[in-house]
Design a protein around this motif. Structure first.
Motif, PDB file in Angstrom:
ATOM      1  N   VAL A  44       0.865  -1.207   0.084  1.00 42.58           N
ATOM      2  CA  VAL A  44      -0.090  -0.032  -0.019  1.00 42.58           C
ATOM      3  C   VAL A  44       0.793   1.222  -0.062  1.00 42.58           C
ATOM      4  CG1 VAL A  44      -1.548   1.347   1.526  1.00 42.58           C
ATOM      5  CG2 VAL A  44      -2.056  -1.127   0.913  1.00 42.58           C
ATOM      6  N   PHE A  45       1.638   1.300   0.864  1.00 44.24           N
ATOM      7  CA  PHE A  45       2.859   2.392   0.969  1.00 44.24           C
ATOM      8  C   PHE A  45       3.580   2.506  -0.436  1.00 44.24           C
ATOM      9  CE2 PHE A  45       3.553   4.072   5.428  1.00 44.24           C
ATOM     10  CZ  PHE A  45       2.046   4.330   5.739  1.00 44.24           C
ATOM     11  N   PHE A  83      10.790   4.447   6.748  1.00 38.77           N
ATOM     12  CA  PHE A  83      11.001   3.110   6.381  1.00 38.77           C
ATOM     13  C   PHE A  83      10.967   2.214   7.693  1.00 38.77           C
ATOM     14  CE2 PHE A  83      11.883   5.333   2.508  1.00 38.77           C
ATOM     15  CZ  PHE A  83      11.424   4.653   1.546  1.00 38.77           C
ATOM     16  N   GLN A  84      10.353   1.164   7.557  1.00 39.67           N
ATOM     17  CA  GLN A  84      10.673   0.151   8.755  1.00 39.67           C
ATOM     18  C   GLN A  84      12.057  -0.162   9.078  1.00 39.67           C
ATOM     19  OE1 GLN A  84       8.747  -3.619   7.918  1.00 39.67           O
ATOM     20  NE2 GLN A  84       9.595  -4.727   9.694  1.00 39.67           N
ATOM     21  N   ASN A  85      13.040  -0.135   8.053  1.00 39.89           N
ATOM     22  CA  ASN A  85      14.331  -0.234   8.081  1.00 39.89           C
ATOM     23  C   ASN A  85      14.772   1.121   8.142  1.00 39.89           C
ATOM     24  OD1 ASN A  85      14.435  -3.160   8.493  1.00 39.89           O
ATOM     25  ND2 ASN A  85      14.273  -3.310   6.043  1.00 39.89           N
ATOM     26  N   ILE A  86      15.562   1.471   9.478  1.00 38.72           N
ATOM     27  CA  ILE A  86      15.812   2.927   9.562  1.00 38.72           C
ATOM     28  C   ILE A  86      16.914   3.258   8.586  1.00 38.72           C
ATOM     29  CG2 ILE A  86      17.034   4.511  10.837  1.00 38.72           C
ATOM     30  CD1 ILE A  86      15.711   2.975  13.368  1.00 38.72           C
ATOM     31  N   LEU A 174       4.158   6.629   7.924  1.00 46.08           N
ATOM     32  CA  LEU A 174       5.008   6.128   9.088  1.00 46.08           C
ATOM     33  C   LEU A 174       5.036   4.505   8.862  1.00 46.08           C
ATOM     34  CD1 LEU A 174       4.263   7.992  12.167  1.00 46.08           C
ATOM     35  CD2 LEU A 174       6.065   8.432  10.560  1.00 46.08           C
ATOM     36  N   ASP A 175       6.189   3.986   8.420  1.00 46.84           N
ATOM     37  CA  ASP A 175       6.187   2.450   8.121  1.00 46.84           C
ATOM     38  C   ASP A 175       6.863   1.622   9.037  1.00 46.84           C
ATOM     39  OD1 ASP A 175       6.387  -0.035   6.774  1.00 46.84           O
ATOM     40  OD2 ASP A 175       7.481   0.670   5.078  1.00 46.84           O
ATOM     41  N   GLU A 176       5.748   0.918   9.761  1.00 44.00           N
ATOM     42  CA  GLU A 176       6.233  -0.087  11.103  1.00 44.00           C
ATOM     43  C   GLU A 176       7.040   1.006  12.035  1.00 44.00           C
ATOM     44  OE1 GLU A 176       4.988  -2.972  11.545  1.00 44.00           O
ATOM     45  OE2 GLU A 176       4.622  -3.778   9.548  1.00 44.00           O
ATOM     46  N   PRO A 177       6.708   2.096  12.437  1.00 52.45           N
ATOM     47  CA  PRO A 177       7.487   2.986  13.363  1.00 52.45           C
ATOM     48  C   PRO A 177       8.201   2.481  14.471  1.00 52.45           C
ATOM     49  CG  PRO A 177       5.335   3.517  13.532  1.00 52.45           C
ATOM     50  CD  PRO A 177       5.533   2.562  12.406  1.00 52.45           C
ATOM     51  N   VAL A 178       7.470   1.382  15.206  1.00 53.84           N
ATOM     52  CA  VAL A 178       7.871   0.782  16.330  1.00 53.84           C
ATOM     53  C   VAL A 178       8.620  -0.555  16.257  1.00 53.84           C
ATOM     54  CG1 VAL A 178       6.718   2.275  17.888  1.00 53.84           C
ATOM     55  CG2 VAL A 178       5.757  -0.061  17.059  1.00 53.84           C
ATOM     56  N   ALA A 179       8.896  -1.074  14.941  1.00 57.40           N
ATOM     57  CA  ALA A 179       9.540  -2.310  14.739  1.00 57.40           C
ATOM     58  C   ALA A 179      10.686  -2.364  15.427  1.00 57.40           C
ATOM     59  CB  ALA A 179       9.606  -2.494  13.336  1.00 57.40           C
ATOM     60  N   GLY A 180      10.999  -3.520  16.186  1.00 56.98           N
ATOM     61  CA  GLY A 180      12.196  -3.788  16.838  1.00 56.98           C
ATOM     62  C   GLY A 180      12.392  -2.938  18.008  1.00 56.98           C
ATOM     63  N   MET A 181      11.317  -2.180  18.506  1.00 58.99           N
ATOM     64  CA  MET A 181      11.658  -1.252  19.963  1.00 58.99           C
ATOM     65  C   MET A 181      11.031  -2.014  21.098  1.00 58.99           C
ATOM     66  SD  MET A 181      10.632   2.566  18.744  1.00 58.99           S
ATOM     67  CE  MET A 181      11.649   3.467  17.756  1.00 58.99           C
ATOM     68  N   ILE A 206       1.345   2.501   9.023  1.00 62.30           N
ATOM     69  CA  ILE A 206       1.036   0.947   8.997  1.00 62.30           C
ATOM     70  C   ILE A 206       1.780   0.296  10.103  1.00 62.30           C
ATOM     71  CG2 ILE A 206       0.472   0.854   6.308  1.00 62.30           C
ATOM     72  CD1 ILE A 206       3.327   0.069   5.940  1.00 62.30           C
ATOM     73  N   GLU A 207       1.087  -0.624  10.722  1.00 63.76           N
ATOM     74  CA  GLU A 207       1.854  -1.057  11.823  1.00 63.76           C
ATOM     75  C   GLU A 207       1.131  -2.553  12.142  1.00 63.76           C
ATOM     76  OE1 GLU A 207       4.175  -2.063  14.185  1.00 63.76           O
ATOM     77  OE2 GLU A 207       4.573  -0.070  14.243  1.00 63.76           O
ATOM     78  N   HIS A 208       1.935  -3.616  12.561  1.00 63.58           N
ATOM     79  CA  HIS A 208       1.215  -4.733  13.133  1.00 63.58           C
ATOM     80  C   HIS A 208       1.033  -4.665  14.400  1.00 63.58           C
ATOM     81  CE1 HIS A 208       5.496  -5.807  13.799  1.00 63.58           C
ATOM     82  NE2 HIS A 208       5.144  -6.593  14.658  1.00 63.58           N
TER      83      HIS A 208
END
Length: 253
Positions: A44-45, A83-86, A174-181, A206-208
């Motif tokens: 989507v993004f 991006f999800q990967n910074i 914002l693509d998965e902003p808290v991934a890995g946090m 977008i976020e899971h």
């Protein structure tokens, strides 16, 4: 509506990733798109930012169809993305990272750039002042002259926010902003996103992480296997049986 995603389908060869997806993102709030991994959220993004083209349907941003617009033109029209990967420039200072984000909006003029005239120096000074202001929004101005590589993971994410805001977006993706946090980092980042919203920016994430989205968003759409299965307020989504099954699995009868 600021962004309209109208009956979008996307195929990769024989694989249909999105099927008739439709939702509208209002101006001035936080809109969330959630779904299990592999649901199609990043696609989507990529469609909104011009990295992919839809197989059918159309995307309207700020009253204009952007379905065939090049990625750099979409940025110029007012859409910025993390991006999800910074993706920060780790060998640059924080200030330099943010100034880079302003590139398309700086009017140096060839003569000023070539001869280093006063007009160029004035624009450069204003850019640095604006970059410092943006860093203050995410509480990183005290580290402006440090290298980005010295930042913690959560701080690098905040730097990425500041750099995205430097493009003067009407809509921040914002693509998965808290991934890995960890939980503490998530709480801190939630405060930063609320701060950005209060400064008048429209946000689409977008976020899971369902709990994170529930605590932030005004409205949420749920994507599962390439289809929207629900849309509504956080309370409506939280109590939707189809959403619960998508995340937890359907119980065997």
């Amino acid at each position: 509506m600021l962004l309209q995603f109208n009956q979008i389908s996307k195929n990769f060869g024989g694989l249909q990733v999105l099927q008739g997806v439709q939702f509208h993102v209002p101006e001035g709030g936080i809109f969330g798109l959630i779904g299990p991994n592999g649901a199609g959220k990043t696609t989507v993004f990529n469609l909104i930012t011009g990295l992919l083209r839809a197989s059918s349907g159309n995307i309207v941003f700020d009253g204009q169809d952007i379905g065939n617009v090049a990625p750099h033109k979409i940025t110029e029209r007012g859409i910025a993305r993390t991006f999800q990967n910074i993706r920060v420039f780790k060998e640059m200072t924080l200030l330099e990272n943010v100034v880079v984000g302003m590139h398309d909006h700086l009017d140096y003029g060839f003569g000023g750039l070539l001869l280093n005239l006063g007009s160029f120096r004035k624009i450069e000074k204003e850019a640095r002042e604006r970059a410092l202001e943006l860093l203050s929004w995410v509480r990183l101005d005290h580290k402006a002259e440090m290298l980005a590589d010295s930042l913690s993971y959560g701080e690098q994410r905040k730097l990425e926010f500041a750099r995205a805001l430097a493009t003067k977006p009407k809509l921040l993706l914002l693509d998965e902003p808290v991934a890995g946090m960890n939980p503490a980092e998530k709480t801190e980042l939630m405060a930063e996103i609320i701060n950005i919203k209060q400064r008048g920016f429209s946000i689409f994430m977008i976020e899971h992480d369902m709990r994170f989205v529930m605590g932030l968003c005004d409205r949420i759409a749920v994507l599962n296997f390439g289809k929207i299965i629900a849309e509504g307020t956080p309370d409506e989504i939280k109590n939707n049986q189809e959403v619960i099954e998508a995340y937890l699995g359907k119980e065997e009868e």
